[in-house]
Design an enzyme around this catalytic site. Structure first.
Site, PDB file in Angstrom:
ATOM      1  N   HIS A 194       0.840  -1.196   0.000  1.00  0.00           N
ATOM      2  CA  HIS A 194       0.000   0.000   0.000  1.00  0.00           C
ATOM      3  C   HIS A 194       0.875   1.246   0.000  1.00  0.00           C
ATOM      4  CE1 HIS A 194       0.751   0.762   4.294  1.00  0.00           C
ATOM      5  NE2 HIS A 194       0.429  -0.507   4.549  1.00  0.00           N
ATOM      6  N   CYS A 230       3.375  -4.458   6.612  1.00  0.00           N
ATOM      7  CA  CYS A 230       3.133  -4.356   5.167  1.00  0.00           C
ATOM      8  C   CYS A 230       4.338  -3.709   4.483  1.00  0.00           C
ATOM      9  CB  CYS A 230       1.882  -3.517   4.922  1.00  0.00           C
ATOM     10  SG  CYS A 230       0.392  -4.262   5.615  1.00  0.00           S
TER      11      CYS A 230
END
Length: 173
Positions: free
Chosen positions: A132, A144
């Site tokens: 992301h 992430c």
């Protein structure tokens, strides 16, 4: 781990993420790289992770790939290791621990989903590892991998069937 890679693999390196002959600066988990990922440790897990989906905010950006799925109001991601929906997309109202996918900030305007601990999640092995947008350079994620918005759009548009995220254990400090 030194797997055979292809140009369509997303390979995490010390220089950034290598994809189709280019390097993209990125951020990783604030807990570093881990070969023993656990819920809440903030680490990015070592391994070869398949790309299994892509979500996007249709009210903010154009569809980044023809297979991307819109994030709707009420879309959530369960991060409750005690619930059967652990590490799955769920809908509000959802009384268990979760993350809101339709955020007020642009962090999840594009979300590329990996198969980390999915589709049958193991208890406390950690919920989703997404690709992301980053908050800013060198600001760690919850595990992430984060990118500049323009780089994330470029990557999202070029991912093909079979693209993998490869996080080598040689990056563990």
């Amino acid at each position: 781990m030194t797997p055979y890679t292809t140009p369509n693999d997303l390979v995490l390196t010390k220089r950034g993420l290598r994809f189709q002959g280019q390097y993209f600066p990125c951020t990783i988990g604030k807990g570093g790289i881990s070969s023993d990922k656990r819920e809440g440790d903030g680490a990015t897990p070592v391994g070869i992770h398949g790309i299994v989906g892509m979500l996007y905010r249709p009210d903010r950006i154009a569809k980044p790939a023809d297979w991307a799925v819109p994030i709707r109001p009420g879309d959530l991601w369960s991060d409750d290791p005690h619930h059967e929906d652990y590490n799955l997309m769920v809908r509000a109202p959802y009384p268990h621990s979760h993350e809101v996918l339709r955020r007020a900030d642009p962090l999840y305007d594009i979300v590329i989903l990996t198969d980390w601990n999915w589709p049958r999640a193991e208890f406390k092995r950690g919920s989703a590892i997404f690709l992301h947008r980053w908050r800013r350079p060198v600001f760690g994620t919850e595990g992430c991998i984060g990118f500049r918005p323009d780089h994330l759009k470029r990557i999202a548009a070029r991912i093909t069937f079979g693209t993998r995220l490869i996080v080598p254990n040689s990056l563990i400090h």
